[in-house]
Motif scaffolding. Structure first.
Motif, PDB file in Angstrom:
ATOM      1  N   THR A   1       6.034 -35.927   8.432  1.00  0.00           N
ATOM      2  CA  THR A   1       6.731 -36.794   9.377  1.00  0.00           C
ATOM      3  C   THR A   1       8.048 -36.156   9.810  1.00  0.00           C
ATOM      4  OG1 THR A   1       7.976 -38.010   7.676  1.00  0.00           O
ATOM      5  CG2 THR A   1       5.753 -38.793   8.197  1.00  0.00           C
ATOM      6  N   THR A   2       8.646 -36.678  10.887  1.00  0.00           N
ATOM      7  CA  THR A   2       9.928 -36.170  11.385  1.00  0.00           C
ATOM      8  C   THR A   2      10.960 -37.274  11.539  1.00  0.00           C
ATOM      9  OG1 THR A   2       9.161 -36.386  13.673  1.00  0.00           O
ATOM     10  CG2 THR A   2       8.825 -34.253  12.601  1.00  0.00           C
ATOM     11  N   THR A   3      10.670 -38.457  11.025  1.00  0.00           N
ATOM     12  CA  THR A   3      11.568 -39.603  11.133  1.00  0.00           C
ATOM     13  C   THR A   3      12.562 -39.617   9.967  1.00  0.00           C
ATOM     14  OG1 THR A   3       9.730 -40.837  10.146  1.00  0.00           O
ATOM     15  CG2 THR A   3      10.084 -41.086  12.515  1.00  0.00           C
ATOM     16  N   ARG A   4      13.504 -40.578   9.981  1.00  0.00           N
ATOM     17  CA  ARG A   4      14.513 -40.650   8.922  1.00  0.00           C
ATOM     18  C   ARG A   4      13.875 -40.778   7.542  1.00  0.00           C
ATOM     19  NH1 ARG A   4      17.008 -44.059  12.921  1.00  0.00           N
ATOM     20  NH2 ARG A   4      19.075 -43.274  13.544  1.00  0.00           N
ATOM     21  N   PHE A   5      12.817 -41.553   7.484  1.00  0.00           N
ATOM     22  CA  PHE A   5      12.065 -41.799   6.253  1.00  0.00           C
ATOM     23  C   PHE A   5      10.600 -41.493   6.533  1.00  0.00           C
ATOM     24  CE2 PHE A   5      15.325 -44.984   7.146  1.00  0.00           C
ATOM     25  CZ  PHE A   5      16.243 -44.701   6.159  1.00  0.00           C
ATOM     26  N   ALA A   6       9.837 -41.235   5.500  1.00  0.00           N
ATOM     27  CA  ALA A   6       8.416 -40.959   5.721  1.00  0.00           C
ATOM     28  C   ALA A   6       7.693 -42.160   6.314  1.00  0.00           C
ATOM     29  CB  ALA A   6       7.750 -40.543   4.412  1.00  0.00           C
ATOM     30  N   GLN A   7       8.262 -43.378   6.089  1.00  0.00           N
ATOM     31  CA  GLN A   7       7.645 -44.599   6.604  1.00  0.00           C
ATOM     32  C   GLN A   7       8.090 -44.924   8.025  1.00  0.00           C
ATOM     33  OE1 GLN A   7       9.243 -44.217   3.726  1.00  0.00           O
ATOM     34  NE2 GLN A   7       7.997 -45.004   2.035  1.00  0.00           N
ATOM     35  N   GLY A   8       9.038 -44.175   8.575  1.00  0.00           N
ATOM     36  CA  GLY A   8       9.537 -44.439   9.919  1.00  0.00           C
ATOM     37  C   GLY A   8      11.043 -44.300   9.983  1.00  0.00           C
ATOM     38  N   ASP A   9      11.663 -44.824  11.039  1.00  0.00           N
ATOM     39  CA  ASP A   9      13.106 -44.694  11.208  1.00  0.00           C
ATOM     40  C   ASP A   9      13.900 -45.789  10.524  1.00  0.00           C
ATOM     41  OD1 ASP A   9      13.788 -42.294  12.479  1.00  0.00           O
ATOM     42  OD2 ASP A   9      13.042 -43.041  14.394  1.00  0.00           O
TER      43      ASP A   9
ATOM     44  N   ASP B   1      10.526 -53.811   0.756  1.00  0.00           N
ATOM     45  CA  ASP B   1       9.228 -53.647   0.096  1.00  0.00           C
ATOM     46  C   ASP B   1       8.834 -52.179  -0.016  1.00  0.00           C
ATOM     47  OD1 ASP B   1       8.846 -56.392  -0.226  1.00  0.00           O
ATOM     48  OD2 ASP B   1       7.887 -56.579   1.749  1.00  0.00           O
ATOM     49  N   GLN B   2       9.440 -51.329   0.819  1.00  0.00           N
ATOM     50  CA  GLN B   2       9.062 -49.911   0.855  1.00  0.00           C
ATOM     51  C   GLN B   2       9.957 -49.022   0.010  1.00  0.00           C
ATOM     52  OE1 GLN B   2       9.373 -49.569   5.138  1.00  0.00           O
ATOM     53  NE2 GLN B   2       7.145 -49.453   5.352  1.00  0.00           N
ATOM     54  N   ALA B   3      11.157 -49.472  -0.282  1.00  0.00           N
ATOM     55  CA  ALA B   3      12.094 -48.627  -1.032  1.00  0.00           C
ATOM     56  C   ALA B   3      13.130 -49.499  -1.718  1.00  0.00           C
ATOM     57  CB  ALA B   3      12.781 -47.622  -0.106  1.00  0.00           C
ATOM     58  N   ASN B   4      13.660 -48.991  -2.816  1.00  0.00           N
ATOM     59  CA  ASN B   4      14.675 -49.701  -3.581  1.00  0.00           C
ATOM     60  C   ASN B   4      16.052 -49.163  -3.222  1.00  0.00           C
ATOM     61  OD1 ASN B   4      16.014 -51.265  -5.472  1.00  0.00           O
ATOM     62  ND2 ASN B   4      15.542 -49.903  -7.185  1.00  0.00           N
ATOM     63  N   PHE B   5      16.733 -49.870  -2.307  1.00  0.00           N
ATOM     64  CA  PHE B   5      18.096 -49.530  -1.899  1.00  0.00           C
ATOM     65  C   PHE B   5      18.883 -50.829  -1.789  1.00  0.00           C
ATOM     66  CE2 PHE B   5      15.501 -50.177   1.823  1.00  0.00           C
ATOM     67  CZ  PHE B   5      16.296 -50.892   2.701  1.00  0.00           C
ATOM     68  N   SER B   6      20.165 -50.744  -1.449  1.00  0.00           N
ATOM     69  CA  SER B   6      21.025 -51.923  -1.466  1.00  0.00           C
ATOM     70  C   SER B   6      21.129 -52.569  -0.087  1.00  0.00           C
ATOM     71  CB  SER B   6      22.425 -51.537  -1.957  1.00  0.00           C
ATOM     72  OG  SER B   6      23.334 -52.606  -1.783  1.00  0.00           O
TER      73      SER B   6
ATOM     74  N   LEU C   1       6.551 -51.639  -5.786  1.00  0.00           N
ATOM     75  CA  LEU C   1       6.831 -51.560  -4.356  1.00  0.00           C
ATOM     76  C   LEU C   1       5.750 -50.742  -3.628  1.00  0.00           C
ATOM     77  CD1 LEU C   1      10.711 -50.977  -4.225  1.00  0.00           C
ATOM     78  CD2 LEU C   1       9.436 -53.104  -4.555  1.00  0.00           C
ATOM     79  N   ASP C   2       5.726 -50.926  -2.317  1.00  0.00           N
ATOM     80  CA  ASP C   2       4.814 -50.172  -1.450  1.00  0.00           C
ATOM     81  C   ASP C   2       5.522 -48.885  -1.046  1.00  0.00           C
ATOM     82  OD1 ASP C   2       2.742 -49.432   0.232  1.00  0.00           O
ATOM     83  OD2 ASP C   2       3.422 -50.705   1.891  1.00  0.00           O
ATOM     84  N   ALA C   3       5.771 -48.033  -2.042  1.00  0.00           N
ATOM     85  CA  ALA C   3       6.740 -46.950  -1.900  1.00  0.00           C
ATOM     86  C   ALA C   3       6.129 -45.577  -1.698  1.00  0.00           C
ATOM     87  CB  ALA C   3       7.644 -46.915  -3.134  1.00  0.00           C
TER      88      ALA C   3
ATOM     89  N   GLY D   1       1.079 -39.667  -0.679  1.00  0.00           N
ATOM     90  CA  GLY D   1       0.878 -40.352  -1.947  1.00  0.00           C
ATOM     91  C   GLY D   1       2.020 -40.247  -2.942  1.00  0.00           C
ATOM     92  N   LEU D   2       3.151 -39.651  -2.555  1.00  0.00           N
ATOM     93  CA  LEU D   2       4.306 -39.537  -3.447  1.00  0.00           C
ATOM     94  C   LEU D   2       5.159 -40.788  -3.326  1.00  0.00           C
ATOM     95  CD1 LEU D   2       5.204 -35.850  -2.565  1.00  0.00           C
ATOM     96  CD2 LEU D   2       3.807 -36.671  -4.466  1.00  0.00           C
ATOM     97  N   ARG D   3       5.628 -41.293  -4.450  1.00  0.00           N
ATOM     98  CA  ARG D   3       6.280 -42.591  -4.485  1.00  0.00           C
ATOM     99  C   ARG D   3       7.792 -42.475  -4.711  1.00  0.00           C
ATOM    100  NH1 ARG D   3       3.487 -46.891  -4.927  1.00  0.00           N
ATOM    101  NH2 ARG D   3       5.030 -47.901  -6.256  1.00  0.00           N
ATOM    102  N   HIS D   4       8.544 -43.378  -4.066  1.00  0.00           N
ATOM    103  CA  HIS D   4       9.999 -43.485  -4.252  1.00  0.00           C
ATOM    104  C   HIS D   4      10.731 -42.194  -3.908  1.00  0.00           C
ATOM    105  CE1 HIS D   4       9.749 -47.500  -5.982  1.00  0.00           C
ATOM    106  NE2 HIS D   4       8.783 -47.063  -6.772  1.00  0.00           N
ATOM    107  N   MET D   5      10.270 -41.494  -2.868  1.00  0.00           N
ATOM    108  CA  MET D   5      11.041 -40.353  -2.396  1.00  0.00           C
ATOM    109  C   MET D   5      12.318 -40.818  -1.695  1.00  0.00           C
ATOM    110  SD  MET D   5       9.252 -37.845  -3.551  1.00  0.00           S
ATOM    111  CE  MET D   5       9.725 -36.286  -2.803  1.00  0.00           C
TER     112      MET D   5
END
Length: 317
Positions: A180-188, A193-198, A225-227, A232-236
């Motif tokens: 991917t080329t976005t900020r996160f692998a899941q999008g911008d 639900d996708q990541a553990n941040f504040s 989480l759906d991380a 298939g790598l989780r919590h990157m």
């Protein structure tokens, strides 16, 4: 060095020490104590942040340097000075990456066998609930790069070859981006639900409310989480920072290949690159281009790690 693998680059098939053959995206666990791994495909990627990627007008490098970014980019976005220059990296060495951050249970197996001398504090201090003790499936924390050297040596003893290690920054970011080329692998943008941040820190960072975001204030177990990214790598993104072998020099050194990053990492560093952000960071701080710079003896409740495994051509008899 023992001959440990036979590499056929045309079909990207690799031989493990136990005789099994693996190919890109195959998952395997090489020994009872070994973390689960995924084979990475060969390829190339753009490393670092694109123009105007950050939402933050300030940069804060592990609490030591903080100041305004020189120029605001398009649409009110910014460039953080230590995330560039963006450059293409050819992944010319074959490797696999752990599915998850190394867990406390995996670390303590090393301690119990005498391979690791450090038994870390496995708790996090929170503002509302004081110290919270974490469980065996949470990521291992309060562990330094020097401690990790003992862990990978112990792991390599179990497989009988010197193949496991920390990733370079290039290996980490290539695996995290997963094409991917976005900020996160899941999008911008990310959801809680996708990541553990504040969520609270994100609101402060962006200057407006985000009622849909959660502030957990602690790491989560690695399987929650759906991380997962597309490989298939989780919590990157989020959960805990992950330290790499690469030197942090205040900017990207712009090397063209992963093998060059491996060679540069072997020189040693005053500061190392840690990637992925952590549970206490704003969404902006868990972008895949975000970098911070612990020392080799830094132990922190936000700092963990993930390992990679090399493949090497079989030496001729």
């Amino acid at each position: 060095m023992l001959p440990v693998s036979s590499v056929a680059q045309d079909v990207e098939s690799y031989l493990l020490t136990d005789g099994r053959t693996v190919t890109p995206f195959v998952r395997f666990r090489e020994c009872d104590q070994c973390p689960e791994m995924i084979v990475m495909p060969l390829g190339s990627f753009m490393m670092g942040a694109r123009e105007g990627e950050s939402w933050s007008s300030l940069w804060d490098d592990w609490g030591e340097k903080k100041g305004p970014v020189g120029q605001e980019g398009p649409d009110g976005l910014y460039n953080l000075p230590n995330e560039g220059p963006q450059h293409r990296v050819l992944m010319d060495t074959s490797y696999v990456t752990a599915v998850n951050e190394v867990t406390h249970a995996e670390w303590m197996a090393c301690v119990q066998e005498g391979g690791c001398s450090h038994s870390p504090d496995h708790s996090v201090s929170t503002f509302e609930k004081g110290y919270i003790h974490l469980g065996p499936d949470h990521p291992a924390i309060n562990i330094s790069l020097l401690d990790i050297e003992e862990y990978v040596s112990w792991l390599n003893e179990h497989v009988g070859a010197d193949v496991y290690r920390l990733p370079t920054e290039a290996e980490w970011e290539y695996a995290a981006r997963a094409g991917t080329t976005t900020r996160f692998a899941q999008g911008d943008v990310l959801t809680s639900d996708q990541a553990n941040f504040s969520g609270d820190t994100t609101e402060h960072n962006r200057g407006r409310p985000f009622p849909e975001l959660i502030t957990r204030a602690i790491p989560v177990p690695v399987q929650t989480l759906d991380a997962a990214n597309p490989w298939g790598l989780r919590h990157m993104s989020g959960n805990v920072y992950e330290i790499t072998l690469s030197c942090h020099l205040g900017h990207h050194i712009g090397l063209p290949t992963n093998s060059a990053y491996v060679a540069h990492a072997a020189q040693g560093c005053d500061r190392y690159v840690a990637k992925g952000g952590a549970y206490n960071m704003a969404m902006d701080g868990v972008r895949l281009a975000y970098r911070t710079r612990p020392t080799d003896d830094t132990r922190d409740s936000t700092l963990g790690f993930r390992i990679v495994r090399e493949f090497r051509e079989t030496a001729e008899e």
